[in-house]
Design an enzyme around this catalytic site. Structure first.
Site, PDB file in Angstrom:
ATOM      1  N   GLU A 138       7.711   1.749  14.696  1.00 51.33           N
ATOM      2  CA  GLU A 138       8.449   2.463  13.657  1.00 51.33           C
ATOM      3  C   GLU A 138       8.377   3.952  13.964  1.00 51.33           C
ATOM      4  OE1 GLU A 138       6.830   0.672   9.865  1.00 51.33           O
ATOM      5  OE2 GLU A 138       8.873  -0.120   9.863  1.00 51.33           O
TER       6      GLU A 138
ATOM      7  N   ASN B  24       0.800  -1.234   0.000  1.00 47.09           N
ATOM      8  CA  ASN B  24       0.000   0.000   0.000  1.00 47.09           C
ATOM      9  C   ASN B  24       0.830   1.280   0.000  1.00 47.09           C
ATOM     10  OD1 ASN B  24       0.828  -0.659   2.575  1.00 47.09           O
ATOM     11  ND2 ASN B  24      -1.076  -0.031   3.554  1.00 47.09           N
TER      12      ASN B  24
HETATM   13  P1  NAD Z   1       1.286  -9.887   3.019  1.00 52.84           P
HETATM   14  O1  NAD Z   1       1.374 -10.336   4.429  1.00 52.84           O
HETATM   15  O2  NAD Z   1       0.616 -10.738   2.043  1.00 52.84           O
HETATM   16  O3  NAD Z   1       2.760  -9.644   2.448  1.00 52.84           O
HETATM   17  C1  NAD Z   1       3.672  -8.758   3.060  1.00 52.84           C
HETATM   18  C2  NAD Z   1       5.070  -9.050   2.561  1.00 52.84           C
HETATM   19  O4  NAD Z   1       5.522 -10.285   3.111  1.00 52.84           O
HETATM   20  C3  NAD Z   1       5.201  -9.196   1.047  1.00 52.84           C
HETATM   21  O5  NAD Z   1       6.381  -8.549   0.635  1.00 52.84           O
HETATM   22  C4  NAD Z   1       5.298 -10.689   0.871  1.00 52.84           C
HETATM   23  O6  NAD Z   1       6.002 -11.069  -0.306  1.00 52.84           O
HETATM   24  C5  NAD Z   1       6.072 -11.102   2.097  1.00 52.84           C
HETATM   25  N1  NAD Z   1       5.913 -12.481   2.518  1.00 52.84           N
HETATM   26  C6  NAD Z   1       4.842 -13.302   2.358  1.00 52.84           C
HETATM   27  N2  NAD Z   1       5.077 -14.501   2.914  1.00 52.84           N
HETATM   28  C7  NAD Z   1       6.314 -14.461   3.447  1.00 52.84           C
HETATM   29  C8  NAD Z   1       7.130 -15.387   4.161  1.00 52.84           C
HETATM   30  N3  NAD Z   1       6.701 -16.614   4.443  1.00 52.84           N
HETATM   31  N4  NAD Z   1       8.347 -15.002   4.564  1.00 52.84           N
HETATM   32  C9  NAD Z   1       8.797 -13.749   4.306  1.00 52.84           C
HETATM   33  N5  NAD Z   1       8.083 -12.840   3.620  1.00 52.84           N
HETATM   34  C10 NAD Z   1       6.861 -13.183   3.201  1.00 52.84           C
HETATM   35  O7  NAD Z   1       0.666  -8.433   3.099  1.00 52.84           O
HETATM   36  P2  NAD Z   1       0.165  -7.506   1.895  1.00 52.84           P
HETATM   37  O8  NAD Z   1      -1.050  -8.154   1.315  1.00 52.84           O
HETATM   38  O9  NAD Z   1       1.295  -7.141   1.019  1.00 52.84           O
HETATM   39  O10 NAD Z   1      -0.267  -6.186   2.676  1.00 52.84           O
HETATM   40  C11 NAD Z   1      -1.485  -6.041   3.314  1.00 52.84           C
HETATM   41  C12 NAD Z   1      -1.342  -6.305   4.796  1.00 52.84           C
HETATM   42  O11 NAD Z   1      -0.302  -5.514   5.347  1.00 52.84           O
HETATM   43  C13 NAD Z   1      -2.588  -5.926   5.565  1.00 52.84           C
HETATM   44  O12 NAD Z   1      -2.874  -6.895   6.545  1.00 52.84           O
HETATM   45  C14 NAD Z   1      -2.217  -4.639   6.245  1.00 52.84           C
HETATM   46  O13 NAD Z   1      -2.916  -4.348   7.397  1.00 52.84           O
HETATM   47  C15 NAD Z   1      -0.764  -4.829   6.498  1.00 52.84           C
HETATM   48  N6  NAD Z   1      -0.103  -3.539   6.626  1.00 52.84           N
HETATM   49  C16 NAD Z   1       0.349  -3.144   7.855  1.00 52.84           C
HETATM   50  C17 NAD Z   1       0.955  -1.921   8.010  1.00 52.84           C
HETATM   51  C18 NAD Z   1       1.459  -1.470   9.348  1.00 52.84           C
HETATM   52  O14 NAD Z   1       2.296  -0.606   9.382  1.00 52.84           O
HETATM   53  N7  NAD Z   1       0.981  -1.995  10.453  1.00 52.84           N
HETATM   54  C19 NAD Z   1       1.112  -1.085   6.911  1.00 52.84           C
HETATM   55  C20 NAD Z   1       0.646  -1.510   5.680  1.00 52.84           C
HETATM   56  C21 NAD Z   1       0.044  -2.752   5.549  1.00 52.84           C
END
Ligand code: NAD
Length: 485
Positions: free
Chosen positions: A459, A154
């Site tokens: 952060e 995002n």
């Molecule tokens: P996601 O969990 O699908 O992926 C996040 C990242 O993790 C990606 O780069 C992905 O390739 C990587 N990843 C996936 N599996 C992994 C593994 N087994 N080992 C290491 N890396 C791995 O999330 P998304 O769909 O990209 O983003 C949406 C989610 O992120 C939502 O739940 C949202 O709330 C969260 N988010 C949190 C914040 C925050 O600061 N708290 C900010 C933005 C988004």
């Protein structure tokens, strides 16, 4: 003809763009049209190795520089980002689909803020002197070493900077893996850091899916992992990091409450609910998606909300008049539409929106549900789209208990003109990043992060320094050593 969003190569390692087309191709789709605008290739084991080994090596000399020298480089990078804000914002819009109206003020600018802030702090990272009679203890704040950053889709520029800036300020190096959905922007961050004078290898960017993330997290040379992503991914990454006893920061999902008391300024509360649900088409982790409205003002609130939501301008994200963009991918759009259907099936009332927008691209109408109850799926699960649930309540005590009845704990907001109530309520909400008469402000000066399943660590702010450094303590004896024998 090559699209302007196509990067020179997939990865940025050791100060240069690097390609390895043996990796799985990752198409980059522009969410506003569905058209493929670029291709990158997932990192092969050889690329992962190059990224880790060069970052490991580069860190030693980087940590030996003075904090002021490191900070100067970060602040120069901040200046370059601001000079190129327009170009970087256009790229952010191509990467995510978010409207330029937003990206011009919220992405490269927020990244630059982080580089400037942590660049400014870098020279002041010192230890303590602790007197112990004639002896003393001194402490040294040391870098952790090699850090891995893994991003969500995002805020690709912001996430790359929010992780990179404090890591580098403390004397660490970083290998950053953006989300496979938005691989473009982090490459620019690496390029700009290099141009600003960061030594080769200090900030490498490689592409890939979870598999590449997994390879980074489990590598024994890595000292810390900072992830922004969903709770299920967070659990996997946290467990893998624990295996190697690595430090972690987890910025995960949420289902945050926004509580509006009947003495609140209605227009400000409506504005807060709009910012906390529809900015970036709802694809914000800290969104206040459970809007609790005290019964006395419910219908007035809903009427004003529907009226103002009707003013959203859905359209070409590159047109600065557009205030509401598409979902990042077709898949995310379908997930969100599935939740909207669930909301309807489970008996929530559609106040506005509720459908896919009738236009090309992955647009969903900003959607407000009223009469939502605590047990409905739309009130329990993170949707990550433009879907607001309005729930009503009678008393302060009741709403606090209901607001806290969730596994998540990222954010919380309260609107009221009674300041003692505002602080009393916020004090009882289980959330890390809170707001009074506002929602979703995230300046670099303020700590950001969640409690419960929403995360570990913080952060931004001085807190981030603690999570990218460790303390060594040294006892210094001036006299003789006493021993039992
Ligand atoms: P996601 O969990 O699908 O992926 C996040 C990242 O993790 C990606 O780069 C992905 O390739 C990587 N990843 C996936 N599996 C992994 C593994 N087994 N080992 C290491 N890396 C791995 O999330 P998304 O769909 O990209 O983003 C949406 C989610 O992120 C939502 O739940 C949202 O709330 C969260 N988010 C949190 C914040 C925050 O600061 N708290 C900010 C933005 C988004």
């Amino acid at each position: 003809m090559t699209h302007p969003a196509q990067p020179k190569a997939s990865h940025f390692i050791n100060g240069e763009y690097v390609e390895d087309t043996a990796g799985t191709p990752i198409p980059v789709i522009y969410a506003a049209t569905g058209e493929q605008i670029a291709t990158v290739y997932a990192a092969t084991p050889a690329i992962v190795e190059q990224a880790l080994s060069t970052a490991k090596e580069a860190q030693k000399a980087w940590a030996k520089m003075t904090g002021t020298e490191r900070g100067r480089i970060l602040r120069r990078a901040a200046d370059i980002m601001r000079e190129r804000n327009h170009e970087l914002s256009v790229l952010e819009t191509y990467d995510t689909g978010k409207p330029l109206q937003e990206t011009l003020v919220a992405d490269a600018t927020s990244g630059a803020d982080a580089l400037e802030y942590f660049g400014g702090l870098a020279g002041s990272l010192t230890g303590e002197h602790i007197p112990m009679g004639e002896d003393w203890v001194y402490t040294v704040r040391e870098a952790l070493g090699l850090c891995v950053g893994i991003g969500a889709w995002n805020y690709p520029t912001q996430i790359a900077c929010w992780k990179g800036a404090p890591a580098l300020a403390c004397g660490n190096s970083m290998v950053f893996k953006p989300s496979e959905t938005t691989p473009l922007c982090a490459l620019k961050v690496a390029e700009i850091l290099h141009e600003a004078g960061a030594p080769a290898g200090i900030y490498n960017v490689i592409q890939g899916m979870g598999e590449v993330g997994g390879a980074l997290v489990t590598d024994p040379r890595v000292d810390k992992v900072s992830l922004t992503g969903s709770v299920p991914t967070g659990k996997k990454v946290y467990a893998a990091a624990a295996e190697g006893m690595k430090h972690v920061t987890m910025e995960l999902g949420g289902k945050s409450p926004l509580i509006i008391f009947d003495d609140a300024d209605i227009d400000n509360a409506v504005g807060g609910a709009i910012n906390g649900n529809f900015y970036s088409s709802g694809q914000v982790c800290s969104n206040g998606t459970r809007v609790f409205v005290q019964k006395g003002i419910k219908e007035k609130f809903l009427a004003r909300l529907a009226e103002r939501t009707g003013n959203a301008i859905l359209g070409d994200p590159m047109d600065e008049a557009t205030s509401f963009g598409p979902m990042v991918t077709e898949n995310q759009m379908n997930i969100v539409l599935g939740y909207i259907e669930k909301g309807k099936e489970e008996g929530a009332r559609v106040v506005c929106g509720g459908n896919r927008a009738d236009m090309p691209g992955y647009y969903i109408q900003p959607t407000v549900f009223a009469d939502v109850t605590d047990d409905m799926t739309i009130a329990r699960e993170e949707i990550f789209g433009p879907v607001m649930s309005v729930l009503d309540f009678d008393t302060e005590e009741e709403v606090i208990a209901r607001a806290n009845d969730t596994e998540f704990g990222l954010s919380a907001g309260v609107f009221t003109n009674d300041f003692s109530r505002a602080h009393r309520v916020i004090g009882q909400l289980e959330a890390g990043s809170c707001f009074i008469n506002s929602y979703n402000d995230a300046p670099v000066e303020a700590p950001f992060g969640g409690v419960k399943a929403s995360g570990v660590g913080r952060e931004n702010s001085k807190e981030a320094i603690k999570h990218f450094s460790q303390v060594k303590s040294v006892y210094v004896r001036m006299g003789d050593v006493e021993a039992a024998f």
